[in-house]
Design an enzyme around this catalytic site. Sequence first.
Site, short mmCIF file in Angstrom:
data_model
loop_
_atom_site.label_atom_id
_atom_site.label_comp_id
_atom_site.label_asym_id
_atom_site.label_seq_id
_atom_site.Cartn_x
_atom_site.Cartn_y
_atom_site.Cartn_z
N GLY A 109 79.21 -73.73 17.56
CA GLY A 109 78.67 -72.90 18.62
C GLY A 109 78.55 -71.43 18.30
O GLY A 109 78.06 -70.65 19.10
N CYS A 142 115.47 -69.16 1.01
CA CYS A 142 115.98 -69.48 2.34
C CYS A 142 115.48 -68.51 3.41
O CYS A 142 115.97 -68.49 4.51
CB CYS A 142 117.49 -69.55 2.34
SG CYS A 142 118.26 -67.99 1.93
N TYR A 181 114.03 -75.90 -4.73
CA TYR A 181 113.86 -76.28 -3.32
C TYR A 181 113.44 -75.09 -2.47
O TYR A 181 113.58 -73.94 -2.88
CB TYR A 181 115.17 -76.87 -2.76
CG TYR A 181 116.27 -75.85 -2.60
CD1 TYR A 181 116.38 -75.08 -1.44
CD2 TYR A 181 117.18 -75.62 -3.63
CE1 TYR A 181 117.37 -74.12 -1.31
CE2 TYR A 181 118.17 -74.67 -3.51
CZ TYR A 181 118.26 -73.92 -2.34
OH TYR A 181 119.23 -72.96 -2.22
N ARG A 210 78.51 -84.06 9.27
CA ARG A 210 79.47 -83.16 8.62
C ARG A 210 80.85 -83.78 8.76
O ARG A 210 81.05 -84.67 9.59
CB ARG A 210 79.45 -81.78 9.29
CG ARG A 210 79.87 -81.84 10.74
CD ARG A 210 79.84 -80.47 11.39
NE ARG A 210 80.04 -80.63 12.84
CZ ARG A 210 79.63 -79.75 13.74
NH1 ARG A 210 78.97 -78.69 13.37
NH2 ARG A 210 79.87 -79.95 15.01
N ARG A 264 67.56 -73.71 12.96
CA ARG A 264 68.99 -73.98 13.13
C ARG A 264 69.79 -73.19 12.11
O ARG A 264 69.45 -73.17 10.95
CB ARG A 264 69.27 -75.47 12.92
CG ARG A 264 68.23 -76.39 13.48
CD ARG A 264 68.45 -77.83 13.05
NE ARG A 264 69.70 -78.37 13.53
CZ ARG A 264 70.15 -79.58 13.19
NH1 ARG A 264 69.46 -80.34 12.35
NH2 ARG A 264 71.30 -80.01 13.65
N HIS A 274 82.21 -77.64 23.75
CA HIS A 274 82.75 -76.52 22.97
C HIS A 274 84.27 -76.45 23.07
O HIS A 274 84.98 -76.34 22.08
CB HIS A 274 82.11 -75.23 23.49
CG HIS A 274 82.61 -74.00 22.79
ND1 HIS A 274 83.60 -73.21 23.33
CD2 HIS A 274 82.29 -73.46 21.59
CE1 HIS A 274 83.85 -72.20 22.49
NE2 HIS A 274 83.06 -72.34 21.42
N LYS A 280 75.17 -77.51 6.96
CA LYS A 280 74.17 -78.32 7.63
C LYS A 280 73.02 -78.65 6.69
O LYS A 280 72.59 -79.81 6.58
CB LYS A 280 73.66 -77.56 8.87
CG LYS A 280 73.00 -78.44 9.90
CD LYS A 280 72.55 -77.62 11.12
CE LYS A 280 73.73 -77.21 11.97
NZ LYS A 280 73.35 -76.26 13.04
N MET A 300 76.72 -69.88 15.97
CA MET A 300 75.38 -69.40 15.68
C MET A 300 74.42 -70.21 16.55
O MET A 300 74.73 -71.30 16.97
CB MET A 300 75.07 -69.63 14.20
CG MET A 300 76.22 -69.25 13.29
SD MET A 300 76.41 -67.49 13.14
CE MET A 300 75.10 -67.18 12.01
N SER A 341 119.52 -67.99 -4.47
CA SER A 341 118.70 -68.36 -3.33
C SER A 341 118.02 -67.08 -2.84
O SER A 341 118.70 -66.12 -2.49
CB SER A 341 119.57 -68.97 -2.22
OG SER A 341 118.78 -69.17 -1.08
P1 ADP Z 1 74.92 -76.56 16.34
O1 ADP Z 1 75.26 -76.06 14.98
O2 ADP Z 1 75.33 -75.68 17.43
O3 ADP Z 1 75.32 -77.99 16.49
P2 ADP Z 1 72.26 -77.51 15.87
O4 ADP Z 1 71.38 -76.81 14.94
O5 ADP Z 1 72.88 -78.74 15.35
O6 ADP Z 1 73.34 -76.51 16.41
O7 ADP Z 1 71.36 -77.82 17.13
C1 ADP Z 1 71.71 -77.88 18.46
C2 ADP Z 1 71.19 -79.14 19.06
O8 ADP Z 1 69.81 -79.27 18.90
C3 ADP Z 1 71.81 -80.36 18.43
O9 ADP Z 1 72.12 -81.30 19.41
C4 ADP Z 1 70.73 -80.87 17.52
O10 ADP Z 1 70.85 -82.24 17.34
C5 ADP Z 1 69.47 -80.49 18.27
N1 ADP Z 1 68.37 -80.31 17.32
C6 ADP Z 1 68.32 -79.43 16.32
N2 ADP Z 1 67.19 -79.57 15.60
C7 ADP Z 1 66.51 -80.57 16.16
C8 ADP Z 1 65.25 -81.21 15.86
N3 ADP Z 1 64.53 -80.84 14.82
N4 ADP Z 1 64.87 -82.22 16.66
C9 ADP Z 1 65.64 -82.59 17.70
N5 ADP Z 1 66.80 -82.03 18.05
C10 ADP Z 1 67.25 -81.03 17.27
MG MG Z 2 74.87 -79.50 15.51
#
Ligand code: ADP
Ligand code: MG
Length: 916
Positions: A114, A872, A892, A372, A105, A490, A32, A116, A805
Amino acid sequence: MATKSKSQKYVYSFGGGKADGNESMKNLLGGKGANLAEMAGHKDLKLPVPPGFTLTTEVCTYFYAHGRTYPEDLEKQIANALSEIEKLMGKKFGDVKDPLLISVRSGARKSMPGMMDTVLNIGLNDETVKGLIQTTGDERFAYDAYRRLVMMYADVVIEKAGGLEPVKGVGIRKLMEEKLQSLKKERDVKLDTELSAADLKKLVKEFKSMTKKFLKVEFPEKPWDQLIGAIGAVFGSWNGKRALEYRKIEKIPDDWGTAVNVQAMVFGNMGNDSCTGVGFTRNPGNGDHHFYGEYLVNAQGEDVVAGTRTPAPVNDFSKNDHSRDLMTLQKFMPQQFKELDSMQKKLEIHYRDMQDIEFTIEKGKLYMLQCRVGKRNGVAAVKIAADMYRENLIDADTAVMRVAPNQLLELLLPMIDPDAEKISKVIAKGLPAGPGGAVGRAVFSSEDAAEWASRGEKVILVREETSPEDVDGMHKAEAILSSKGGMTSHAALVARGWGKCCIVGCSEIDIVAKEKMLITASGKTVHEGDWISLNGTTGFVYEGAVPLKATDLHQNKSYRTFMKLVDKTRTMGVRTNADTPEDAEQALYFGAEGIGLFRTEHMFYGEGSEFPLFLLRKMIMAGNNEDRKTALDELSVFVKKDIRDTLEVMQGNSVTIRLLDPPLHEFVPHDRAKLQVLAKELGVSLGILNRRVLALHENNPMLGHRGVRLGISYPEITEMQVRAILEAAGELIKAGKKTKPEIMVPVTVDVQELRHQKDIVDRVYRETCKKLKIDKIPYLYGTMIETPRAALKGASMAKSADFFSFGTNDLTQMCFGFSRDDIGGFLPKYIELKLLPNDPFATLDQTGVGELMKIGIERGRSQKPKLEVGICGEHGGDAESVKFCHRLGMDYVSCSPFRIPVARLAAAQAVIEDRK
Ligand code: ADP
Ligand code: MG
Ligand code: MG
């Protein structure tokens, strides 16, 4: 932007058109963080990313290496980076007049959906909230942000990262959500957005006192404490239960650590000119080349994924049955949509791969929050690779590397049989999160799914929505069905990653209790254990077990394009293990270039085997050579037909036929009643028969009278088979057909055995040519290498073999001394304790068994440079093992028909990996 201190740099800033890091720094910044830096700072992008900074994975490593403490000057580096955000945003963190709010984040190297947790709106307290109201003039918004902070903080930071037991067994978040629901009920409203400022203010207060009451901790009022607490929680959650489980399944090393991103908040919940959304640059469900996404007006990030409101489609391509009537973003905010659309295009071209993005629009202004490489199922992966190659976005090598070999299995996944589907009863419809079809018994919790599956039951996990706690059960279920959540929920994300059949957002089901669900449309009830069937491609749920049917691969144009690239790249052949003309036909369809293992004994098992089996038994039970010969003559007719049919189907491709391998006792009945029948049929007394059966008994049959040892004891058995093979081949040649049989001697240990058998082959060859009046029948003579001694004696073995083989099932068994049939008692413990990395019968043990193979090949080829070498065992269809075989220089691999596409792709990837 570097910090002034000479010490190590732990904090990397991004924003304002610049960044300290970039995309190539994933190991340090996490996925990220690296991509945020790339989007913000790369000259071709410079996208509107809210400013922020990343604490490196090295901080995480340090944290765990030093009893959960931080490097000395980390706080100083954080404070410096924070003040840069303040400058760019023109606000101060903790300012009571105009507070800067931030998010914390997590972000590991590889995305762990999901796994972390993220905390939004950090910096709010009873004082700063007033400033936020002042500057925005929107009290409702301010308290909406505040109540979210308290809930997330209590859940993520205090309860989960604090390692507290979930309050009342369900956790603080659930309790708070219940509180929110009951307030909505009280107010007689449906949506969160309909609650008033006063309501939300009240919730903040209640959430805080719940935090104190249940968790025995005060919600921290000081913004700085909130920040440091949240950072600690992210690092702490790296070793949380859910993250550990996910890493185990995905084989992500524990010592990678996670990074933490701190970023200025932007608000999608600032009213009806604000929204938040997620998207993919192409459809991750089928690969279609269209921007695909969903958004929610007046909402904050997690609302989209949580599935509490049905998200609206960003454009017409993203519509589904649930969102068909909702306004698209394209219509709702044409200008912003245009910007978003051009950004997603830019991103895809920049990264040259399908991207998964998060965005937020605050009062009409668009921000990018994440990008990503997007997860996709196998069908989409193949289409995207083929399309991008055709669009000249990627070269052939890149295209070939874009699909994981096992993903191809999804293209072969059975579908719900369309004919059966027509007459089956649809009980509900949800969103098709794909792929393929699935049949199983309904269970309603992850634990039950895991438990039932461990008993060998096929189950479908039905949940309201799934969360990371459910991954274990999701993994073990045939399919997943959720009543809430969208295509980016999720459940959909995780299922897509695994290529598992999944239907989400099936609002027509209502899980009313722990063991049943109600179909709201019909009032019908589905109980735990009832069979249901899912069509993951259409989203239909059926009552009962609807039959599944194989898909027609060759209809898939992208598959054809893709496999053409694959076959052009690979240098190693791919054959199949097939015992019948039908298997052979199937294998040709999947792209087999020959048969690497045809087991003659197959004709004595299963359907239609009664008479040949009887003849075999007659042969085994014969009291003397004369009787045995007569029985063999009768039997040879069947053996020859079987072989001839298979050779014919393979149209001149090599067919490796193994001489009879199993110990003879496997073919005789052991219970009295069946013995009696056999005695009668053979015309001998039960007493005599019993004595002969007893004589066949062995203490350790796997190491007993089997393989070539049978052919040494009973040369007439070898003779019969060889004659059948050569006559079948000779007859085909006379009929003007091409054929290439390879006679393979099993379980050898020495060249003398090979010579002994070769004398028989030579004699029968001469006799057959004479009988059929032909000069030549092309064939190869060789051996299976499945004892360690045979591998070690490779040089001498090659003197009497045209080919080797590797029978890696037996070779593994004998190399380890693990009985294949008895590993259940001890191997699981070995794997749990990490004494062995995995089951050596499933994944080739490259350093042990593989070393024997290497020695065998080297020594064999030193004697005979053109020695043909293949494998095989089961391993021939395992992608990693296939790659290893390529590196060993094999000609093969041979695997079961369904694994052939996997083996072809793995072989091609091995070539590309070799080049690098
Ligand atoms: P995950 O890895 O679970 O996607 P994120 O860190 O991307 O977690 O965040 C979860 C949600 O919060 C996402 O929808 C993200 O866009 C939103 N979010 C995270 N940081 C910000 C921010 N600085 N401003 C607005 N929304 C945010
Ligand atoms: Mg995210
Ligand atoms: Mg064997």
